[in-house]
Design an enzyme around this catalytic site. Structure first.
Site, PDB file in Angstrom:
ATOM      1  N   ARG A  23       0.762  -1.183   0.115  1.00 55.09           N
ATOM      2  CA  ARG A  23      -0.076   0.033  -0.048  1.00 55.09           C
ATOM      3  C   ARG A  23       0.743   1.294   0.033  1.00 55.09           C
ATOM      4  NH1 ARG A  23      -3.182  -3.902   1.836  1.00 55.09           N
ATOM      5  NH2 ARG A  23      -1.060  -4.721   2.631  1.00 55.09           N
ATOM      6  N   THR A  24       1.883   1.494   0.950  1.00 54.48           N
ATOM      7  CA  THR A  24       2.551   2.680   1.052  1.00 54.48           C
ATOM      8  C   THR A  24       3.338   2.941  -0.017  1.00 54.48           C
ATOM      9  OG1 THR A  24       2.518   2.075   3.558  1.00 54.48           O
ATOM     10  CG2 THR A  24       3.910   3.862   2.847  1.00 54.48           C
ATOM     11  N   LYS A  64      25.335  -5.806  -0.541  1.00 56.65           N
ATOM     12  CA  LYS A  64      26.763  -5.892  -0.400  1.00 56.65           C
ATOM     13  C   LYS A  64      27.158  -5.097   0.704  1.00 56.65           C
ATOM     14  CE  LYS A  64      27.158  -5.301  -5.577  1.00 56.65           C
ATOM     15  NZ  LYS A  64      27.350  -4.266  -6.634  1.00 56.65           N
ATOM     16  N   ARG A  86      10.999   3.822   4.276  1.00 56.45           N
ATOM     17  CA  ARG A  86      10.556   2.871   5.396  1.00 56.45           C
ATOM     18  C   ARG A  86      12.022   2.013   5.651  1.00 56.45           C
ATOM     19  NH1 ARG A  86       5.541  -1.147   4.724  1.00 56.45           N
ATOM     20  NH2 ARG A  86       4.373   0.787   5.384  1.00 56.45           N
ATOM     21  N   HIS A 144       4.264   5.862  11.797  1.00 52.92           N
ATOM     22  CA  HIS A 144       4.046   5.535  10.386  1.00 52.92           C
ATOM     23  C   HIS A 144       2.863   6.786  10.279  1.00 52.92           C
ATOM     24  CE1 HIS A 144       2.923   4.060   6.541  1.00 52.92           C
ATOM     25  NE2 HIS A 144       2.641   2.695   6.810  1.00 52.92           N
TER      26      HIS A 144
END
Ligand code: CP
Length: 315
Positions: free
Chosen positions: A54-55, A82, A104, A132
């Site tokens: 969704r986000t 890496k 995020r 959030h």
């Protein structure tokens, strides 16, 4: 403000400004063309170090609808694999001069740290258990549209509160807007110091849901349980899963929310989640695009004003 890092930094008036601006984008959402040039000439980079449907999708759509050049950095195929650190990765992207960075990350506080290092506007798309903010704003818009207001409501937030950044951001926002918040869940899934949060705490769904206007369910976040208490799904559903029988204790017109992704039959009955007379879960997703458009529009205005002032020698 330069960044959107958490609801804790927003005043009630700023929350209202975001919701009002988002409202102007709501009806436009169904079109597929670009709707505004608010981000024209700007570059938006989305960096998701944790899974998202969704986000990430809505931030991408929101940026494109505002006319930005949008780039999704694929962490799975990046040099993070890496061993490159978050800050080195962010500084590398910063050198490409983005205007907006949407981040995020699984670690609480990681997005705040990154915001201190880069030159652009940073939007927190969820950091660990911390915040959030755009989720709480889209939830507030959904509630305001369903109930006609975002004050003086009784809102129950139910389930795995301890691991939930959604619960934390919502709790802060709803408190700032003078709502009554109840937390319902097992003591093992309540955050420490819950008594200081200024809300009522219940362990019994029927008791806690009594006369609520809004019932907000949360996903059981097993990935954040670190091998600690993990309830059996059957037992959890029996005690804390929302079904029609438990919902009957809330107000007759109470709405049901879930930020997604949801586990049907664990925290919520699948039929209830799909019941368009009670569930606003799809509206939440729809409001997500409008709210993210509003947040990026406002930050872009601030960025332009800051750059204008700098060019004029005021800063
Ligand atoms: N609600 C939410 O943040 O969903 P995603 O994890 O799919 O982005």
């Amino acid at each position: 403000a330069r960044h959107l890092l958490g609801i804790e930094h927003l005043a009630p008036e700023e929350i209202r400004t975001v919701l009002d601006l988002a409202e102007t984008y709501v009806d436009l959402n169904r079109r597929t063309v670009k709707h505004s040039d608010a981000l024209a000439g700007m570059t938006q980079i989305n960096m998701f170090f944790e899974a998202s449907t969704r986000t990430q999708a809505s931030f991408e759509l929101a940026g494109k609808r505002l006319g930005a050049d949008v780039m999704n950095m694929s962490v799975a195929h990046s040099s993070v694999k890496k061993g490159e650190t978050l800050i080195d990765t962010a500084m590398t992207l910063n050198a490409m001069h983005p205007d907006l960075l949407v981040v995020r990350h699984p670690a609480s506080g990681a997005v705040d740290l990154l915001a201190q290092k880069v030159n652009c506007a940073v939007l927190n798309a969820g950091d660990g258990r911390h915040e959030h903010p755009t989720q709480a704003l889209l939830d507030a818009l959904t509630i305001r549209r369903a109930k006609g207001r975002i004050q003086r409501l009784t809102v129950a937030i139910c389930g795995d509160i301890a691991h939930s950044r959604v619960a934390r951001s919502n709790l802060i926002l709803l408190g700032k807007m003078e709502n009554r918040v109840r937390l319902i869940g097992p003591p093992t899934l309540m955050p420490s110091g819950v008594g200081d949060l200024g809300c009522e705490v219940y362990q019994d769904m029927r008791e806690g849901l009594k006369d609520c206007d809004v019932v907000m369910m949360l996903r059981l976040q097993r990935e954040r349980m670190d091998g600690g208490f993990i309830p059996s799904e059957r037992e959890y559903y029996h005690r804390f899963g929302l079904d029609a029988e438990k919902l009957a204790f809330a107000k007759e017109d109470a709405i049901v929310m879930h930020p997604g992704p949801m586990n049907r039959g664990v925290e919520i009955d699948g039929e209830l989640a799909d019941d368009i007379n009670r569930s606003v879960i799809q509206h939440q997703v729809e409001m997500g695009v409008a709210v993210r458009m509003a947040c990026m529009d406002l930050l872009a205005r601030n960025l332009r004003a800051e750059r204008g002032a700098r060019a004029a020698g005021v800063m």
